[in-house]
Enzyme design. Structure first.
Site, PDB file in Angstrom:
ATOM      1  N   ASP A  38      -6.547 135.078 -69.632  1.00 41.26           N
ATOM      2  CA  ASP A  38      -7.813 134.426 -69.978  1.00 41.26           C
ATOM      3  C   ASP A  38      -7.680 134.000 -71.434  1.00 41.26           C
ATOM      4  O   ASP A  38      -7.705 134.837 -72.334  1.00 41.26           O
ATOM      5  CB  ASP A  38      -8.986 135.392 -69.803  1.00 41.26           C
ATOM      6  CG  ASP A  38     -10.338 134.733 -70.069  1.00 41.26           C
ATOM      7  OD1 ASP A  38     -10.372 133.687 -70.765  1.00 41.26           O
ATOM      8  OD2 ASP A  38     -11.364 135.258 -69.601  1.00 41.26           O
ATOM      9  N   HIS A  39      -7.503 132.698 -71.656  1.00 37.02           N
ATOM     10  CA  HIS A  39      -7.181 132.239 -73.016  1.00 37.02           C
ATOM     11  C   HIS A  39      -8.265 132.583 -74.032  1.00 37.02           C
ATOM     12  O   HIS A  39      -7.997 132.645 -75.224  1.00 37.02           O
ATOM     13  CB  HIS A  39      -6.894 130.731 -73.030  1.00 37.02           C
ATOM     14  CG  HIS A  39      -8.098 129.876 -72.813  1.00 37.02           C
ATOM     15  ND1 HIS A  39      -8.521 129.481 -71.556  1.00 37.02           N
ATOM     16  CD2 HIS A  39      -8.965 129.338 -73.692  1.00 37.02           C
ATOM     17  CE1 HIS A  39      -9.598 128.735 -71.684  1.00 37.02           C
ATOM     18  NE2 HIS A  39      -9.892 128.630 -72.953  1.00 37.02           N
ATOM     19  N   LYS A  59      -8.200 134.409 -78.588  1.00 39.25           N
ATOM     20  CA  LYS A  59      -8.791 133.936 -79.840  1.00 39.25           C
ATOM     21  C   LYS A  59      -8.962 135.097 -80.818  1.00 39.25           C
ATOM     22  O   LYS A  59      -9.466 136.161 -80.456  1.00 39.25           O
ATOM     23  CB  LYS A  59     -10.140 133.263 -79.571  1.00 39.25           C
ATOM     24  CG  LYS A  59     -10.043 131.992 -78.723  1.00 39.25           C
ATOM     25  CD  LYS A  59     -11.426 131.403 -78.472  1.00 39.25           C
ATOM     26  CE  LYS A  59     -11.342 130.202 -77.550  1.00 39.25           C
ATOM     27  NZ  LYS A  59     -10.669 129.060 -78.164  1.00 39.25           N
ATOM     28  N   HIS A 114     -14.831 134.164 -69.016  1.00 36.67           N
ATOM     29  CA  HIS A 114     -14.824 134.211 -70.482  1.00 36.67           C
ATOM     30  C   HIS A 114     -15.973 135.024 -71.061  1.00 36.67           C
ATOM     31  O   HIS A 114     -15.780 135.889 -71.918  1.00 36.67           O
ATOM     32  CB  HIS A 114     -14.898 132.797 -71.054  1.00 36.67           C
ATOM     33  CG  HIS A 114     -13.792 131.901 -70.603  1.00 36.67           C
ATOM     34  ND1 HIS A 114     -12.518 132.343 -70.364  1.00 36.67           N
ATOM     35  CD2 HIS A 114     -13.769 130.565 -70.352  1.00 36.67           C
ATOM     36  CE1 HIS A 114     -11.760 131.335 -69.993  1.00 36.67           C
ATOM     37  NE2 HIS A 114     -12.493 130.247 -69.971  1.00 36.67           N
TER      38      HIS A 114
END
Length: 510
Positions: free
Chosen positions: A184-185, A189, A247
């Site tokens: 999950d990009h 972060k 997200h």
């Protein structure tokens, strides 16, 4: 810094957009930063026929996604990176024998000394995950007798709870859970990871991080773009599946979780799962109708330019009720958060692109210096995830002059102020973590299922109940006006601007 062992990265679906747009640029940056191991090979594979040279041209020398970086680099340096990339045609489909692929992997392993350490990255539709895993197993490419084997899969991981369980079961037939990395990009972060540090390394926050001091929590994820060319996919998904289930519930789990015993991957993931399981699941239609809201953007003008409504987008059903705006109010059933409402919204075609979490602290029980606008003068901790990444604290100060008039002041920190810090892109960080066997930022099977367990009843109600309304909102505005009614005591949403300290409260609709 952990040592990254020699290894091979095998990318399935390598002819697709993700490889050229995200994966190869991330690997190039890792190479430039000297994070890759001494012996490292990338083998792309898909149904498209390409030679090694053609693959290298596609994803490096002729790639629009690397052009600006390569123009500044020495040609020999670029060539050294490019020489590590190879390609193997998979044949007509992903379900046929992988004998040729296995042969190429073995040859590259022996030639380049990757020590039979393999990562398989599945940049393919989820429907192919089990077939690919089975074929890899048939070629004995999943065995860890010599070297380790890992598999990375992309979201969406399931369409609902049942399909997520089915995907998990399919992968578990051929890989152990410790070998599976669900990417999950958003978790890559820096500002998302900083949620943990902000909470657990600062005594000015952690003692206050509970129902005694926090009034409510809100999270906003806003995008200025519409569905663009993803109308066909998005119309079957919607905002709740596309953003909230994955997200945003990841961000919520980091805000809600209890302190882990230590910073190891499993301890952190254990607490995230417990946090997701403590979310109060809304099962009654009445609860869902009162605590959720869905909307859809309609045509309008932004900066004098006409913008299509969602139903006019390519691939979208003209009578679609799919949400491009989703807002959910919910509670967490544990001691720390009992009675504290959480408000989360995600939407497309909003005035600005932003993701942030806002912690609203309770006002002092005895107001010595009452404000004319007390409910907007609460202390806030604002954690900006994108853009203008940073942290902002809003607190009351005396206005100069006679009397004791209170006004809010800002105390802020920006990641951009850290000139010496090299902030990795999300895919860089996540790829490097997988290479080093660190699964902290990857979702575990029970974590994915716990998230779906919370979302499933809402999706079912929205689909089946005639009482559910889809509210229209003009493109370029902050969503349906009645969404403010979701928040208790007339607080309303914080409508953030591009800048962390900017709280405009207005939109760019013309």
């Amino acid at each position: 810094m952990k040592k990254t062992k020699n290894q091979m990265l095998v990318i399935f679906g390598a002819s697709g957009d993700l490889t050229a747009r995200k994966l190869i640029p991330a690997l190039y940056n890792l190479y430039k930063g000297q994070h890759l191991p001494e012996k490292f090979v990338v083998l792309g594979t898909s149904r498209s026929f390409m030679t090694d040279a053609e693959f290298r041209e596609k994803v490096v020398s002729e790639s629009d996604f690397l052009k600006s970086k390569l123009d500044k680099e020495d040609k020999d340096f670029i060539q050294q990176f490019t020489n590590q990339l190879f390609y193997q045609d998979l044949g007509d489909n992903y379900t046929d024998s992988y004998a040729n692929l296995a042969k190429r992997i073995k040859e590259l392993n022996e030639e380049h000394g990757t020590e039979e350490n393999y990562i398989f990255y599945l940049s393919t539709p989820p429907s192919l995950y089990e077939s690919i895993a089975k074929n890899l197993c048939d070629q004995e490419l999943t065995k860890e007798d010599t070297g380790w084997k890992r598999i990375i899969v992309e979201k969406p991981f399931g369409y609902d709870l049942a399909s997520a369980k089915e995907l998990n079961d399919g992968l578990h037939h051929y890989f152990e859970e410790k070998q599976v990395y669900r990417i999950d990009h958003y978790l890559g972060k820096e500002t998302v990871q900083n949620l943990l540090v902000t909470r657990f390394s600062n005594s000015i926050f952690e003692p206050l991080w509970n129902r005694n001091y926090i009034h409510h929590v809100e999270i906003t994820n806003a995008e200025t773009v519409g569905v663009e060319k993803r109308g066909g996919y998005y119309d079957k998904s919607g905002a709740l599946r596309d953003m909230f289930q994955s997200h945003l519930l990841q961000i919520i789990s980091l805000l809600v979780m209890e302190p882990p015993i230590n910073s190891s991957a499993e301890e952190i993931r254990d607490e995230k799962v417990k946090a997701l399981k403590s979310l109060r699941v809304m099962k009654d239609e009445k609860d869902i109708l009162e605590n959720t809201l869905r909307g859809q953007y309609v045509a309008s003008q932004i900066n004098g330019e006409k913008v299509k409504g969602y139903r006019e987008e390519e691939g979208v059903d003209p009578d679609s009720t799919t949400e491009t705006y989703a807002a959910v109010k919910f509670f967490v059933d544990n001691w720390r958060w009992k009675g504290v409402p959480f408000y989360v919204r995600t939407a497309k075609r909003m005035p600005t692109k932003v993701t942030e979490a806002v912690i609203h602290f309770k006002t002092p029980h005895h107001q010595v210096f009452p404000s004319q606008d007390t409910y907007r003068q609460d202390n806030k901790l604002i954690i900006r995830i994108q853009p203008d990444e940073g942290i902002l604290i809003k607190f009351g100060v005396k206005v100069p002059g006679l009397g004791f008039h209170v006004e809010q002041a800002n105390m802020d920190f920006y990641y951009s102020d850290l000139d010496s810090a090299q902030v990795m892109d999300a895919y860089e960080r996540l790829l490097l973590d997988a290479m080093q066997g660190d699964s902290t930022l990857y979702a575990r099977a029970d974590e994915v299922e716990a998230a779906w367990n919370f979302v499933d009843p809402i999706l079912k109600c929205w689909k089946e109940s005639d009482a559910v309304t889809t509210f229209g909102y003009a493109a370029g505005t902050w969503g349906p006006k009645n969404s403010d009614e979701l928040i208790a005591e007339k607080f309303g949403w914080r409508n953030p601007g591009d800048l962390l300290t900017d709280e405009s409260g207005f939109c760019i609709l013309s």
